[in-house]
Design a protein around this motif. Structure first.
Motif, PDB file in Angstrom:
ATOM      1  N   GLU A 225       0.812  -1.214   0.000  1.00 52.35           N
ATOM      2  CA  GLU A 225       0.000   0.000   0.000  1.00 52.35           C
ATOM      3  C   GLU A 225       0.849   1.270   0.000  1.00 52.35           C
ATOM      4  OE1 GLU A 225      -3.437  -0.353   2.421  1.00 52.35           O
ATOM      5  OE2 GLU A 225      -3.773   1.807   2.455  1.00 52.35           O
ATOM      6  N   ASN A 226       2.004   1.238   0.686  1.00 53.57           N
ATOM      7  CA  ASN A 226       2.795   2.480   0.742  1.00 53.57           C
ATOM      8  C   ASN A 226       3.516   2.786  -0.566  1.00 53.57           C
ATOM      9  OD1 ASN A 226       4.982   0.748   0.898  1.00 53.57           O
ATOM     10  ND2 ASN A 226       5.134   0.924   3.129  1.00 53.57           N
ATOM     11  N   CYS A 227       3.402   1.876  -1.549  1.00 52.65           N
ATOM     12  CA  CYS A 227       3.964   2.158  -2.880  1.00 52.65           C
ATOM     13  C   CYS A 227       2.944   2.792  -3.811  1.00 52.65           C
ATOM     14  CB  CYS A 227       4.504   0.882  -3.511  1.00 52.65           C
ATOM     15  SG  CYS A 227       5.893   0.210  -2.599  1.00 52.65           S
ATOM     16  N   LEU A 228       1.729   2.955  -3.342  1.00 52.98           N
ATOM     17  CA  LEU A 228       0.675   3.511  -4.201  1.00 52.98           C
ATOM     18  C   LEU A 228       0.473   4.986  -3.868  1.00 52.98           C
ATOM     19  CD1 LEU A 228      -2.071   0.735  -3.939  1.00 52.98           C
ATOM     20  CD2 LEU A 228      -0.602   1.219  -5.927  1.00 52.98           C
ATOM     21  N   SER A 229       0.655   5.853  -4.839  1.00 46.70           N
ATOM     22  CA  SER A 229       0.335   7.252  -4.560  1.00 46.70           C
ATOM     23  C   SER A 229      -0.734   7.750  -5.523  1.00 46.70           C
ATOM     24  CB  SER A 229       1.580   8.132  -4.625  1.00 46.70           C
ATOM     25  OG  SER A 229       2.271   7.896  -5.818  1.00 46.70           O
ATOM     26  N   PRO A 230      -1.822   8.289  -4.950  1.00 46.03           N
ATOM     27  CA  PRO A 230      -2.892   8.812  -5.792  1.00 46.03           C
ATOM     28  C   PRO A 230      -2.376  10.010  -6.579  1.00 46.03           C
ATOM     29  CG  PRO A 230      -3.307   9.345  -3.486  1.00 46.03           C
ATOM     30  CD  PRO A 230      -2.083   8.500  -3.514  1.00 46.03           C
ATOM     31  N   PHE A 231      -2.744  10.087  -7.835  1.00 44.55           N
ATOM     32  CA  PHE A 231      -2.151  11.086  -8.718  1.00 44.55           C
ATOM     33  C   PHE A 231      -3.210  12.042  -9.273  1.00 44.55           C
ATOM     34  CE2 PHE A 231      -0.511  11.760 -13.219  1.00 44.55           C
ATOM     35  CZ  PHE A 231       0.219  12.888 -12.884  1.00 44.55           C
ATOM     36  N   VAL A 232      -4.067  11.547 -10.114  1.00 46.12           N
ATOM     37  CA  VAL A 232      -5.196  12.354 -10.621  1.00 46.12           C
ATOM     38  C   VAL A 232      -6.400  11.435 -10.657  1.00 46.12           C
ATOM     39  CG1 VAL A 232      -4.076  14.055 -12.099  1.00 46.12           C
ATOM     40  CG2 VAL A 232      -4.546  11.774 -13.000  1.00 46.12           C
ATOM     41  N   PHE A 233      -7.602  12.013 -10.847  1.00 45.79           N
ATOM     42  CA  PHE A 233      -8.704  11.099 -11.068  1.00 45.79           C
ATOM     43  C   PHE A 233      -9.492  11.465 -12.303  1.00 45.79           C
ATOM     44  CE2 PHE A 233     -10.400  14.082  -7.965  1.00 45.79           C
ATOM     45  CZ  PHE A 233     -11.615  14.453  -8.533  1.00 45.79           C
ATOM     46  N   ALA A 234     -10.057  10.419 -12.868  1.00 49.13           N
ATOM     47  CA  ALA A 234     -10.938  10.571 -14.013  1.00 49.13           C
ATOM     48  C   ALA A 234     -12.367  10.683 -13.502  1.00 49.13           C
ATOM     49  CB  ALA A 234     -10.804   9.356 -14.927  1.00 49.13           C
TER      50      ALA A 234
END
Ligand code: 523
Length: 152
Positions: free
Chosen positions: A84-93
């Motif tokens: 989980e700590n490798c996932l960074s939210p970036f933008v959303f559609a």
């Protein structure tokens, strides 16, 4: 425009129609390899939007946190383990499909365990950001390409 319908009332009706679509939360990942290429996956025959190249992911199930859902989907679809700590939210559609409104955060992911394998897709491609627009994508995914191009 007969029957007492004005431009304003037609506009109001269409707003009501759009607002009454259920919002579906889908999570997706941009896996990025050491050369800065991004993974896209071809939606299989028999599913909606078959043949289009998507950022892999899927629906958040009731009771799931979005990050948990994405980790589950990446395991099911690609056979990889992501922490989980490798996932960074970036933008959303945010896109209105015919029967629902899709809200889809795209998470960046540069580290995973295992070999990326197409378990549920018809194909995988590692693509330089500048070439992503050569691949036909679901309408929700298309705007994400420009964001990734700017980032990478
Ligand atoms: N999208 C989408 N882009 C994208 C994903 C992962 C999903 O536009 N990168 C859409 C496609 C489906 C919906 O989001 O309409 C749910 O995705 P998914 O992959 O769970 O779809 P299906 O086909 O497994 O589920 P159903 O549509 O319910 O059959």
């Amino acid at each position: 425009l007969g029957h007492g319908r004005t431009l304003q009332s037609v506009a109001a009706e269409s707003r009501v129609t759009a607002a009454s679509l259920p919002t579906v939360l889908v999570v997706a990942a941009a896996l990025i390899d050491v050369d800065g290429r991004v993974l896209i996956a071809k939606r299989p025959q028999g599913k909606t939007l078959a043949g289009l190249w998507e950022f892999p992911g899927g629906k958040v199930e009731p009771g799931e946190r979005p990050e948990q859902a994405l980790i589950r989907e990446l395991k099911e679809e690609l056979g990889i383990d992501v922490s989980e700590n490798c996932l960074s939210p970036f933008v959303f559609a945010s896109h209105a499909y015919d029967s629902f409104h899709l809200l889809m955060p795209l998470y960046l992911c540069r580290r995973w365990d295992g070999v990326v394998t197409a378990r549920e897709h018809d194909g995988l491609a590692w693509v330089k950001p500048s070439k992503l627009s050569d691949y036909p994508m679901p309408p929700a995914d298309e705007p994400l390409v420009a964001w990734l191009r700017d980032l990478l």
